[in-house]
Design a protein around this motif. Structure first.
Motif, PDB file in Angstrom:
ATOM      1  N   GLY A 151      -2.653  -5.979 -11.338  1.00  0.00           N
ATOM      2  CA  GLY A 151      -1.892  -6.863 -10.466  1.00  0.00           C
ATOM      3  C   GLY A 151      -2.761  -7.499  -9.406  1.00  0.00           C
ATOM      4  O   GLY A 151      -3.981  -7.308  -9.377  1.00  0.00           O
ATOM      5  N   ASP A 152      -2.111  -8.260  -8.510  1.00  0.00           N
ATOM      6  CA  ASP A 152      -2.817  -8.929  -7.415  1.00  0.00           C
ATOM      7  C   ASP A 152      -2.380  -8.302  -6.099  1.00  0.00           C
ATOM      8  O   ASP A 152      -1.676  -7.294  -6.081  1.00  0.00           O
ATOM      9  N   TRP A 153      -2.784  -8.931  -4.984  1.00  0.00           N
ATOM     10  CA  TRP A 153      -2.501  -8.346  -3.671  1.00  0.00           C
ATOM     11  C   TRP A 153      -0.998  -8.254  -3.394  1.00  0.00           C
ATOM     12  O   TRP A 153      -0.548  -7.380  -2.649  1.00  0.00           O
ATOM     13  N   ASN A 154      -0.203  -9.158  -4.009  1.00  0.00           N
ATOM     14  CA  ASN A 154       1.238  -9.170  -3.760  1.00  0.00           C
ATOM     15  C   ASN A 154       2.060  -8.752  -4.985  1.00  0.00           C
ATOM     16  O   ASN A 154       3.268  -8.927  -5.014  1.00  0.00           O
ATOM     17  N   THR A 155       1.369  -8.212  -6.009  1.00  0.00           N
ATOM     18  CA  THR A 155       2.085  -7.806  -7.225  1.00  0.00           C
ATOM     19  C   THR A 155       1.690  -6.391  -7.661  1.00  0.00           C
ATOM     20  O   THR A 155       1.685  -6.090  -8.853  1.00  0.00           O
ATOM     21  N   GLY A 156       1.347  -5.551  -6.696  1.00  0.00           N
ATOM     22  CA  GLY A 156       1.059  -4.151  -7.007  1.00  0.00           C
ATOM     23  C   GLY A 156      -0.358  -3.858  -7.436  1.00  0.00           C
ATOM     24  O   GLY A 156      -0.642  -2.753  -7.927  1.00  0.00           O
TER      25      GLY A 156
END
Length: 318
Positions: free
Chosen positions: A155-160
């Motif tokens: 994921g990314d910083w805002n997706t886990g």
């Protein structure tokens, strides 16, 4: 000058110089006024894209105008006299949901074959900055900091996403590339675009390659519990983009590399100064010789005039 990764270079530079890293920090005075002429004076200019950006209130679309450099003083003809060296960099923000626009093209259509996407926009902005500096004959060293990779996985910083790698994990570059192929490709594409944009430049240019060495340090990020880098809200995020600013940390290594690049780029400047000094010295020698010859000629003329004023000598005087 650039995004928050370049800001880390600035912060580390200030710390290594024994100065307050919060001094001359965000959006410093474009006039580049020097606080002191005997010490190196460092300023940071926040420009995420190195191009004008903003929110279109009518469409609510965030855009970047790739044919308008930011800050505007790239085109200031007095920049060389106000600034002795430039360190530039950008990249991470080009991955966000933005629309790239210019008078000729619309960008932001992805990375499919034939699509003028984010890498083309990135390259166009670098070429614009290069053109502005060349147009106004910037004389100091110009250093481009290459893309500093992120190490999000799952994921990314805002997706886990996270980067919970063991400290000094000993990951090989190949193993990381296998685990994060998209980020590895992204890093290569950004660096390829930057190298192509700077090819053949007339500037005193140097490349600070932070990509290769930083790729091998997935453990050096802030990770979970980090404050958002560009927010005053105090929001806590998982940060696998920026690197811990600590003595001997990754940003300190970047700055030591930067010092080596600047030292190498300073050599031709010293050589130019030496050549100019020799030229000026030779001119001074010629002028002194001409002056001495003119003085001697004047003295000779004075003697002749004095002799003529006395007139011929009489028999009684003899």
């Amino acid at each position: 000058m650039g995004d928050s990764l370049v800001r880390q270079i600035f912060t580390s530079t200030q710390c290594l110089l024994g100065r307050d890293p919060l001094q001359f920090y965000p959006n410093a005075d474009p006039a580049l006024n020097r606080a002191g002429r005997t010490k190196p004076h460092v300023r940071f200019f926040d420009s995420k894209f190195l191009a004008a950006d903003g929110l279109d209130r009518a469409t609510r679309i965030y855009y970047v105008t790739i044919d308008q450099a930011k800050p505007l003083f790239f085109s200031d003809p007095k920049l060389s006299s106000q600034c002795s060296a430039l360190v530039l960099g950008s990249g991470h923000h080009y991955d966000k949901s933005v629309t790239f626009r210019s008078r000729q093209f619309w960008y932001g259509c992805g990375n499919s074959t034939g699509c003028r996407g984010k890498y083309d926009a990135y390259q166009s902005v670098i070429k614009l900055v290069r053109h502005e500096l060349e147009e106004h004959k910037f004389r100091g060293p110009v250093v481009w900091a290459s893309y500093a990779p992120r190490h999000f996985r799952h994921g990314d910083w805002n997706t886990g996403g996270s980067c919970n790698f063991p400290t000094r994990s000993g990951y090989s570059g190949t193993a990381l590339a296998d685990e994060m192929p998209d980020e590895y490709l992204r890093m290569q594409q950004y660096d390829k675009a930057a190298i192509k944009a700077w090819e053949g430049t007339q500037l005193n240019f140097g490349m600070l390659n932070v990509s290769s060495l930083t790729w091998l340090r997935p453990d050096a990020h802030y990770g979970p519990g980090a404050p958002h880098s560009n927010s005053s809200s105090g929001r806590i995020v998982v940060d696998c983009s920026h690197y811990k600013t600590a003595a001997g940390g990754v940003p300190d290594t970047w700055v030591r590399g930067l010092a080596a690049v600047l030292e190498a780029r300073a050599e031709p400047i010293v050589a130019d100064h030496a050549a100019n000094l020799e030229k000026v010295t030779e001119q001074a020698r010629r002028y002194k010789k001409q002056r001495d010859e003119a003085r001697a000629e004047l003295e000779e003329m004075k003697k002749k005039i004095q002799k003529n004023e006395k007139g011929p000598v009489s028999d009684s005087e003899e």
